[in-house]
Design a protein around this motif. Structure first.
Motif, mmCIF file in Angstrom:
data_model
loop_
_atom_site.group_PDB
_atom_site.id
_atom_site.type_symbol
_atom_site.label_atom_id
_atom_site.label_comp_id
_atom_site.label_asym_id
_atom_site.label_seq_id
_atom_site.Cartn_x
_atom_site.Cartn_y
_atom_site.Cartn_z
ATOM 1 N N LEU A 166 0.832 -1.199 0.000
ATOM 2 C CA LEU A 166 0.000 0.000 0.000
ATOM 3 C C LEU A 166 0.871 1.255 0.000
ATOM 4 O O LEU A 166 0.613 2.199 -0.763
ATOM 5 N N THR A 180 2.410 1.571 -3.451
ATOM 6 C CA THR A 180 1.423 2.015 -4.442
ATOM 7 C C THR A 180 1.154 3.505 -4.326
ATOM 8 O O THR A 180 1.078 4.209 -5.336
ATOM 9 N N GLY A 236 -1.781 -1.350 -8.513
ATOM 10 C CA GLY A 236 -3.051 -1.024 -7.883
ATOM 11 C C GLY A 236 -3.917 -2.249 -7.670
ATOM 12 O O GLY A 236 -4.553 -2.413 -6.616
ATOM 13 N N THR A 250 -2.499 -4.454 -4.890
ATOM 14 C CA THR A 250 -2.847 -3.859 -3.593
ATOM 15 C C THR A 250 -4.295 -4.173 -3.229
ATOM 16 O O THR A 250 -4.600 -4.529 -2.093
ATOM 17 N N LEU A 251 -5.178 -4.046 -4.203
ATOM 18 C CA LEU A 251 -6.593 -4.358 -3.989
ATOM 19 C C LEU A 251 -6.771 -5.811 -3.558
ATOM 20 O O LEU A 251 -7.450 -6.100 -2.571
ATOM 21 N N SER A 280 -5.242 -6.564 -0.054
ATOM 22 C CA SER A 280 -6.024 -5.971 1.030
ATOM 23 C C SER A 280 -7.328 -6.741 1.258
ATOM 24 O O SER A 280 -7.767 -6.884 2.400
ATOM 25 N N ILE A 328 -9.962 1.700 -0.855
ATOM 26 C CA ILE A 328 -9.112 1.101 -1.888
ATOM 27 C C ILE A 328 -9.978 0.564 -3.028
ATOM 28 O O ILE A 328 -9.668 0.763 -4.209
ATOM 29 N N THR A 329 -11.068 -0.080 -2.681
ATOM 30 C CA THR A 329 -11.973 -0.637 -3.684
ATOM 31 C C THR A 329 -12.604 0.470 -4.527
ATOM 32 O O THR A 329 -12.691 0.362 -5.758
ATOM 33 N N TRP A 343 -9.942 1.883 -6.853
ATOM 34 C CA TRP A 343 -9.703 0.988 -7.992
ATOM 35 C C TRP A 343 -10.817 1.146 -9.035
ATOM 36 O O TRP A 343 -10.552 1.275 -10.222
ATOM 37 N N PHE A 389 -5.647 7.213 -7.422
ATOM 38 C CA PHE A 389 -4.908 6.334 -6.521
ATOM 39 C C PHE A 389 -4.345 7.112 -5.332
ATOM 40 O O PHE A 389 -4.401 6.639 -4.198
ATOM 41 N N TYR A 438 -6.259 5.559 -2.237
ATOM 42 C CA TYR A 438 -5.293 4.670 -1.595
ATOM 43 C C TYR A 438 -4.545 5.432 -0.492
ATOM 44 O O TYR A 438 -4.194 4.852 0.531
ATOM 45 N N ALA A 444 -6.754 5.677 2.533
ATOM 46 C CA ALA A 444 -6.786 4.335 3.111
ATOM 47 C C ALA A 444 -5.505 4.072 3.909
ATOM 48 O O ALA A 444 -5.557 3.533 5.021
#
Length: 140
Positions: free
Chosen positions: A16, A19, A41, A44-45, A48, A99-100, A103, A119, A123, A126
């Motif tokens: 994270l 990113t 990205g 990371t998604l 997580s 994050i979701t 994305w 991002f 992110y 987050a």
């Protein structure tokens, strides 16, 4: 389960941070949004979300959840227990939601700068939520 959750957390935190830093650099240097950035990205998604599943499994088996069910007033009155029983789970879920969303929103952008900016914002927030509610005393 607790150990898996803790060790996986190091991986998620590292990716994270990477990113977010990558997105900041891409935005500041006006770089093209490449497949590497896309995969970073997405990775990371995915990591997580795996952490979320592990965390939820651990949470419902944890002594903090049992304490919260037994006597919520006492849990809420104790700062350390409240962190583990309430604040940490809620903030981590919110972080993964961000994050979701980040994305999903980045996929609709057509300009490279807009993708990086999405991002950085989602992110990045987050990451701040995660850092604010990690139980640091349990990590070290």
């Amino acid at each position: 389960m607790k150990d898996i959750h803790s060790y996986w957390a190091y991986i998620v935190l590292a990716i994270l941070i990477f990113t977010v830093v990558n997105a900041i650099i891409g935005l500041k240097q006006k770089k093209a949004f490449t497949d590497k950035d896309l995969r970073l990205g997405l990775f990371t998604l995915i990591l997580s979300h795996i952490q979320l599943l592990i965390g939820l499994g651990w949470y419902f088996m944890s002594p903090w959840y049992k304490s919260l069910k037994a006597d919520a007033g006492t849990v809420m009155g104790d700062k350390a227990t409240r962190l583990l029983a309430v604040e940490h789970p809620i903030m981590m879920i919110l972080a993964i939601v961000l994050i979701t969303i980040g994305w999903s929103k980045h996929k609709k952008k057509t300009e490279d700068a807009a993708k990086f900016k999405t991002f950085v914002i989602f992110y990045g927030i987050a990451l701040l939520l995660v850092l604010s509610r990690i139980p640091w005393s349990n990590w070290f």
